[in-house]
Design a protein around this motif. Structure first.
Motif, mmCIF file in Angstrom:
data_model
loop_
_atom_site.group_PDB
_atom_site.id
_atom_site.type_symbol
_atom_site.label_atom_id
_atom_site.label_comp_id
_atom_site.label_asym_id
_atom_site.label_seq_id
_atom_site.Cartn_x
_atom_site.Cartn_y
_atom_site.Cartn_z
ATOM 1 N N MET A 145 33.447 -78.485 -71.886
ATOM 2 C CA MET A 145 34.176 -78.429 -72.980
ATOM 3 C C MET A 145 34.226 -77.105 -73.230
ATOM 4 N N LYS A 154 21.145 -72.013 -68.413
ATOM 5 C CA LYS A 154 20.867 -73.538 -68.942
ATOM 6 C C LYS A 154 19.649 -74.185 -68.742
ATOM 7 N N PRO A 159 22.922 -81.973 -75.189
ATOM 8 C CA PRO A 159 23.830 -82.263 -74.155
ATOM 9 C C PRO A 159 25.437 -81.405 -74.468
ATOM 10 N N LEU A 160 25.598 -81.325 -75.767
ATOM 11 C CA LEU A 160 27.010 -80.714 -76.207
ATOM 12 C C LEU A 160 26.945 -79.408 -75.729
ATOM 13 N N SER A 171 27.702 -78.932 -72.111
ATOM 14 C CA SER A 171 28.713 -79.154 -71.540
ATOM 15 C C SER A 171 29.640 -77.949 -71.725
ATOM 16 N N TYR A 172 29.395 -76.825 -72.364
ATOM 17 C CA TYR A 172 30.335 -75.626 -72.559
ATOM 18 C C TYR A 172 30.791 -75.180 -71.129
ATOM 19 N N ASN A 173 31.888 -74.972 -70.982
ATOM 20 C CA ASN A 173 32.729 -74.643 -69.619
ATOM 21 C C ASN A 173 32.959 -72.921 -69.794
#
Length: 257
Positions: free
Chosen positions: A1, A179, A221-222, A225-227
């Protein structure tokens, strides 16, 4: 995201949390999901602070919005007699302090003597402003005056989340690029918070219905999800939505319920 997508999700979670804060009779699960909001905002702020071309302008903007929000809190809490829930929300000051401390640490990495000097000055300043906040609370007969003085002075104790959440923001900043490190550091922080809340009251009911800040582990998890993309931005949407929705909910909860 993208960063924008994460901010929108955090904004929705924050809105649900504040509905639970200010509107009587709302379900507790609003606070549970609301625990995910602040860490996600801190994660987005960490990347935004890293990428910004003008850190001074970034911090000044955060400061002025923090002072403005502090003034709104102060006025609102003193308009309503015995409010259902006090308005003590001012994440701008917390994020400001995260940015300042990150800047101090990075300055020390590049110029140790200069960094040490600035850190010592910052520590002394914090001692003085803490005393000022306490004195204001003793001698100024206004509800929430210590938080307002904390907003004006940028105090690490008298801000939303206090020094614990300032530390969390700094922790996220320096582990955001890896991560595995982020998972480890953030999980340990949440585990420590869980242990603290468990030591206060180890009952399952207490951990679910009273001391549930540990649920912020759900925001991990949010963050993962960082792209790496910014997205559409919508920068001022978040700056404006924050005070507006809090004021609306505060007065709805106190005047109509």
């Amino acid at each position: 995201m993208t960063s924008t997508s994460l901010k929108v999700i955090a904004l929705i979670l924050m809105l649900l949390d504040h509905i639970g804060q200010f509107i009587p009779g709302t379900p507790l699960w609003l606070h549970w999901v609301g625990r995910l909001s602040a860490p996600v905002f801190m994660f987005c702020m960490a990347w935004g602070f890293y990428y910004t071309h003008d850190r001074k302008k970034y911090l000044l903007r955060m400061y002025f919005f923090g002072v403005g929000m502090g003034l709104i809190d102060l006025i609102s809490n003193n308009i309503i007699t015995d409010p259902y829930a006090m308005m003590s929300n001012n994440i701008f000051v917390t994020l400001l302090l995260v940015g300042v401390i990150v800047w101090l640490i990075e300055t020390r990495k590049t110029d140790k003597p200069k960094g040490n000097k600035f850190i010592a000055l910052f520590a002394g300043y914090q001692i003085l402003t803490t005393m000022l906040c306490i004195l204001a609370g003793q001698f100024v007969p206004l509800t929430g005056i210590m938080s307002f003085v904390g907003a004006i002075t940028g105090n690490v104790i008298f801000n939303e989340g206090s020094f614990i959440f300032v530390f969390l923001g700094v922790l996220i900043y320096f582990n955001r690029t890896d991560k595995k490190r982020l998972i480890l550091a953030y999980s340990l922080f949440c585990l420590a918070f869980f242990a603290l809340e468990w030591s206060i009251d180890p009952r399952l009911t207490a951990l679910l219905y009273n001391n549930y800040q540990w649920m912020m582990i759900g925001s991990l998890p949010l963050m993962l999800s960082y792209n790496g993309e910014k997205g559409r931005g919508l920068k001022y949407l978040f700056y404006i939505f924050y005070p507006v929705h809090i004021v609306i909910l505060f007065f709805i909860g106190n005047l109509f319920f």
